[in-house]
Design an enzyme around this catalytic site. Structure first.
Site, PDB file in Angstrom:
ATOM      1  N   HIS A 165       0.857  -1.186   0.000  1.00 56.79           N
ATOM      2  CA  HIS A 165       0.000   0.000   0.000  1.00 56.79           C
ATOM      3  C   HIS A 165       0.892   1.234   0.000  1.00 56.79           C
ATOM      4  O   HIS A 165       1.956   1.222   0.624  1.00 56.79           O
ATOM      5  CB  HIS A 165      -0.906   0.004   1.237  1.00 56.79           C
ATOM      6  CG  HIS A 165      -1.809  -1.192   1.301  1.00 56.79           C
ATOM      7  ND1 HIS A 165      -3.000  -1.251   0.649  1.00 56.79           N
ATOM      8  CD2 HIS A 165      -1.659  -2.390   1.920  1.00 56.79           C
ATOM      9  CE1 HIS A 165      -3.562  -2.425   0.867  1.00 56.79           C
ATOM     10  NE2 HIS A 165      -2.757  -3.143   1.636  1.00 56.79           N
ATOM     11  N   GLY A 214       6.813 -22.012  11.957  1.00 57.70           N
ATOM     12  CA  GLY A 214       5.490 -21.510  12.299  1.00 57.70           C
ATOM     13  C   GLY A 214       5.464 -20.002  12.478  1.00 57.70           C
ATOM     14  O   GLY A 214       6.368 -19.418  13.068  1.00 57.70           O
ATOM     15  N   ARG A 266      13.479  -8.787   3.351  1.00 58.99           N
ATOM     16  CA  ARG A 266      14.445  -8.710   2.243  1.00 58.99           C
ATOM     17  C   ARG A 266      14.790 -10.111   1.794  1.00 58.99           C
ATOM     18  O   ARG A 266      14.599 -11.084   2.526  1.00 58.99           O
ATOM     19  CB  ARG A 266      15.720  -8.007   2.712  1.00 58.99           C
ATOM     20  CG  ARG A 266      15.474  -6.575   3.064  1.00 58.99           C
ATOM     21  CD  ARG A 266      16.779  -5.833   3.226  1.00 58.99           C
ATOM     22  NE  ARG A 266      16.467  -4.414   3.411  1.00 58.99           N
ATOM     23  CZ  ARG A 266      17.013  -3.665   4.324  1.00 58.99           C
ATOM     24  NH1 ARG A 266      17.925  -4.153   5.127  1.00 58.99           N
ATOM     25  NH2 ARG A 266      16.672  -2.402   4.415  1.00 58.99           N
ATOM     26  N   LYS A 287      17.242 -11.932   9.900  1.00 52.12           N
ATOM     27  CA  LYS A 287      18.663 -11.772   9.593  1.00 52.12           C
ATOM     28  C   LYS A 287      19.321 -13.133   9.550  1.00 52.12           C
ATOM     29  O   LYS A 287      18.999 -14.021  10.343  1.00 52.12           O
ATOM     30  CB  LYS A 287      19.347 -10.907  10.653  1.00 52.12           C
ATOM     31  CG  LYS A 287      18.847  -9.485  10.636  1.00 52.12           C
ATOM     32  CD  LYS A 287      19.585  -8.616  11.620  1.00 52.12           C
ATOM     33  CE  LYS A 287      19.011  -7.241  11.427  1.00 52.12           C
ATOM     34  NZ  LYS A 287      19.165  -6.308  12.379  1.00 52.12           N
ATOM     35  N   ARG A 330      23.543 -17.957  10.234  1.00 52.89           N
ATOM     36  CA  ARG A 330      24.584 -18.935   9.904  1.00 52.89           C
ATOM     37  C   ARG A 330      24.258 -19.604   8.591  1.00 52.89           C
ATOM     38  O   ARG A 330      23.152 -19.524   8.090  1.00 52.89           O
ATOM     39  CB  ARG A 330      24.764 -19.964  11.012  1.00 52.89           C
ATOM     40  CG  ARG A 330      23.601 -20.894  11.215  1.00 52.89           C
ATOM     41  CD  ARG A 330      23.883 -21.898  12.339  1.00 52.89           C
ATOM     42  NE  ARG A 330      22.781 -22.746  12.632  1.00 52.89           N
ATOM     43  CZ  ARG A 330      22.596 -23.970  12.112  1.00 52.89           C
ATOM     44  NH1 ARG A 330      23.460 -24.468  11.271  1.00 52.89           N
ATOM     45  NH2 ARG A 330      21.554 -24.690  12.456  1.00 52.89           N
TER      46      ARG A 330
END
Length: 177
Positions: free
Chosen positions: A107, A134, A158, A172, A175
């Site tokens: 939006h 989940g 991202r 993020k 590993r």
């Protein structure tokens, strides 16, 4: 809409396609409760392309269903929300935990454009052999690479490369796999 251009969501044709999807998804859940095999043709009518051995547990929530592709060996647990205003491509052997959300709509930040009911969308691509824990939320325009794991509750804002574990909000990489 499918190209990512701005569009008006209450277009009558889009409303009819959405209503069709809601009814099919509801019927799929009802029939699945007593006979999963009999529910399969309903799922195949709802989803744009689904491999014969892919398995989706209801309830399933979609905008249209027609813009979703699901690869072989994929399993989605209860409560998948796949808002397919833009294409959603789910690869082979993907494991999707309960209450995962794949959200292609966007939006405008501009309040006047939102008031005018303008929307857009960006596709989502989930690679092969990915595990979405989940409650994962994947936002518009995201690609998740093959063999990656997204930890439960992560919000993926991202692209995630192949072969990694990503967690958190925003997700993020922590590993390699």
């Amino acid at each position: 809409m499918l190209a990512g251009d701005l569009y008006i969501a209450d277009d009558p044709d889009l409303a009819a396609a959405s209503k069709r999807a809601i009814l099919l998804a509801h019927r799929y859940g009802e029939v699945y409760a007593t006979d999963p095999d009999a529910a399969r043709p309903i799922l195949e009518e709802l989803i744009g392309s689904i491999a014969p051995d892919a398995h989706i547990r209801p309830p399933l929530y979609v905008d249209y269903g027609a813009h979703i592709t699901i690869g072989p060996g994929t399993f989605a647990n209860y409560g998948l929300t796949a808002l397919d205003v833009a294409p959603i491509t789910i690869g082979a052997d993907v494991q999707i935990g309960p209450n995962v959300q794949l959200l292609t709509p966007t939006h405008p930040v501009d309040p006047d454009m939102r008031r005018a009911k303008l929307e857009a969308a960006e596709p989502i691509v989930i690679g092969d052999n990915v595990w979405l824990g989940g409650g994962v939320i994947v936002l518009a325009g995201v690609t998740i690479g093959d063999n990656s794991v997204i930890g439960a509750g992560a919000v993926v804002t991202r692209d995630i490369p192949a072969g990694v574990v990503a967690v958190g909000n925003p997700a993020k990489v922590i590993r390699r796999v």
